[in-house]
Design a protein around this motif. Structure first.
Motif, PDB file in Angstrom:
ATOM      1  N   UNK A  58       0.551  -1.027   0.002  1.00  0.00           N
ATOM      2  CA  UNK A  58       0.451  -0.228  -0.019  1.00  0.00           C
ATOM      3  C   UNK A  58       0.826   1.186  -0.014  1.00  0.00           C
ATOM      4  N   UNK A  59       2.244   0.944   0.346  1.00  0.00           N
ATOM      5  CA  UNK A  59       2.817   2.552   0.379  1.00  0.00           C
ATOM      6  C   UNK A  59       3.615   2.752  -0.034  1.00  0.00           C
ATOM      7  N   UNK A  60       4.411   1.411  -1.508  1.00  0.00           N
ATOM      8  CA  UNK A  60       5.003   1.426  -2.792  1.00  0.00           C
ATOM      9  C   UNK A  60       3.550   2.349  -3.596  1.00  0.00           C
ATOM     10  N   UNK A  61       2.485   1.334  -3.160  1.00  0.00           N
ATOM     11  CA  UNK A  61       1.559   1.965  -4.604  1.00  0.00           C
ATOM     12  C   UNK A  61       0.796   3.732  -4.570  1.00  0.00           C
ATOM     13  N   UNK A  62       0.598   3.825  -3.244  1.00  0.00           N
ATOM     14  CA  UNK A  62       0.374   5.236  -2.889  1.00  0.00           C
ATOM     15  C   UNK A  62       1.606   6.261  -3.174  1.00  0.00           C
ATOM     16  N   UNK A  63       2.604   6.126  -2.660  1.00  0.00           N
ATOM     17  CA  UNK A  63       3.894   7.185  -2.827  1.00  0.00           C
ATOM     18  C   UNK A  63       4.229   7.111  -4.752  1.00  0.00           C
ATOM     19  N   UNK A  64       3.491   6.039  -5.460  1.00  0.00           N
ATOM     20  CA  UNK A  64       3.977   5.711  -6.607  1.00  0.00           C
ATOM     21  C   UNK A  64       2.880   6.174  -7.063  1.00  0.00           C
ATOM     22  N   UNK A  65       1.659   6.485  -7.110  1.00  0.00           N
ATOM     23  CA  UNK A  65       1.177   6.978  -7.944  1.00  0.00           C
ATOM     24  C   UNK A  65       0.712   8.599  -7.752  1.00  0.00           C
ATOM     25  N   UNK A  66       1.468   9.261  -6.072  1.00  0.00           N
ATOM     26  CA  UNK A  66       1.172  10.607  -6.192  1.00  0.00           C
ATOM     27  C   UNK A  66       2.845  10.507  -6.588  1.00  0.00           C
ATOM     28  N   UNK A  67       3.615  10.384  -6.980  1.00  0.00           N
ATOM     29  CA  UNK A  67       5.160  10.798  -7.546  1.00  0.00           C
ATOM     30  C   UNK A  67       4.945  11.072  -8.958  1.00  0.00           C
ATOM     31  N   UNK A  68       4.032  10.014  -9.850  1.00  0.00           N
ATOM     32  CA  UNK A  68       4.008   9.577 -11.310  1.00  0.00           C
ATOM     33  C   UNK A  68       2.908  10.956 -11.798  1.00  0.00           C
ATOM     34  N   UNK A  69       2.112  10.645 -11.023  1.00  0.00           N
ATOM     35  CA  UNK A  69       1.035  11.987 -11.887  1.00  0.00           C
ATOM     36  C   UNK A  69       0.671  13.601 -11.530  1.00  0.00           C
TER      37      UNK A  69
END
Length: 318
Positions: free
Chosen positions: A180-191
């Motif tokens: 969940x941490x990776x999923x949220x972090x990646x989404x925020x950073x990418x978009x």
């Protein structure tokens, strides 16, 4: 203070310290695993701006927000539960899912290379006459979310694979929190990065109207740089697709006992390392990435040929 209350507070403090340590462990594990997803993240960030390029500037951020919400749903509501169930009951399937995703990325990258070389385009683009802008926008958002689903599945599978040897993987909850941490972090950073990229020209135009000469100069620089940046992102995105896709295939076939591609890629890497001295690490990595990209490109060409020439799927001339 009553001794019972003291004991209770002591127990609470122990639980709090244990929870804090667990959070630190999850964050550390997520950081280690998340770093391995860099190639897919670069690919995601490079590909996404193409879904709003050429559309109305007023619709750019709403479209990106719609894609972002779709990405959160992909990762947290679909892929996270699925990844946890696989890791618990069918861990051997993770490598096969990775390879399917790698083949898809190789196909996407090869298709883009063929289009750049003058081949047929597949699907409607902003260069075509758009009869229904609302429907076209929905189609673009849906297409972006589908691509995000594939890339997000790769990210989750890579993270699970990296967590397999981490102590946090012993806990079902720990695995879930790290994912969940990776999923949220990646989404925020990418978009977040995508939003900044697509609005860079608007920022540049705004700065050109400022009284400060320095602001005006920087604004003009941003306006001139935007076309170059989008071109570079398109190129980087294609290379990243092939590099990541091919690398996954190389690793996956090795895990399944077929070592030819693995030996070829790492043999080239070690040969370059031995010949390049102080910069051996950089040049070795670049060699491995280049060989992986070539493998991805060749595999992608095969898949494109089978889908578009043999099976006649998704083949549209423009």
């Amino acid at each position: 203070m009553p001794s019972g209350l003291v004991a209770l507070l002591d127990d609470v403090s122990i639980i709090a310290r244990t929870a804090a340590a667990s959070i630190d462990d999850v964050a550390a594990a997520a950081g280690r695993a998340g770093s391995k997803t860099a190639g897919v993240v670069i690919d995601d960030a490079a590909v996404t701006p193409s879904y709003v390029t050429g559309l109305s500037p007023a619709r750019e951020l709403p479209i990106i927000w719609a894609i972002t919400k779709g990405s959160f749903k992909n990762k947290l509501l679909i892929l996270l539960p699925g990844a946890l169930l696989l890791s618990q009951f069918l861990p051997g399937a993770i490598i096969l899912i990775l390879m399917l995703g790698g083949a898809f990325l190789s196909y996407e990258g090869a298709e883009k290379v063929m289009e750049k070389l003058g081949g047929a385009k597949h699907g409607k683009t902003v260069d075509d006459v758009i009869e229904d802008p609302v429907a076209f926008e929905k189609e673009r958002v849906a297409g972006a979310i589908r691509t995000d689903l594939i890339l997000s599945a790769e990210i989750m599978a890579i993270v699970l694979n990296e967590l397999s040897n981490d102590p946090i993987a012993d806990s079902f909850i720990g695995r879930g929190l790290a994912l969940a941490v990776v999923a949220i972090a990646v989404t925020v950073v990418v978009y977040g990065a995508v939003a900044l990229i697509v609005k860079m020209d608007d920022l540049g135009l705004h700065l050109t109207k400022k009284p400060s000469q320095a602001a005006q100069n920087f604004g003009h620089f941003l306006l001139k740089a935007m076309p170059w940046l989008l071109t570079a992102l398109s190129f980087i995105g294609t290379i990243a697709m092939l590099w990541v896709g091919g690398g996954i295939i190389v690793h996956g076939t090795h895990e399944l006992g077929f070592d030819l591609l693995y030996d070829l890629a790492h043999g080239a890497e070690y040969a370059v390392k031995a010949a390049t001295g102080a910069l051996s690490g950089l040049f070795g990595w670049l060699t491995y990435a280049a060989v992986s990209a070539i493998i991805g490109l060749l595999l992608g060409f095969v898949i494109v040929f089978l889908l578009h020439k043999v099976l006649k799927i998704g083949h549209t001339e423009h």
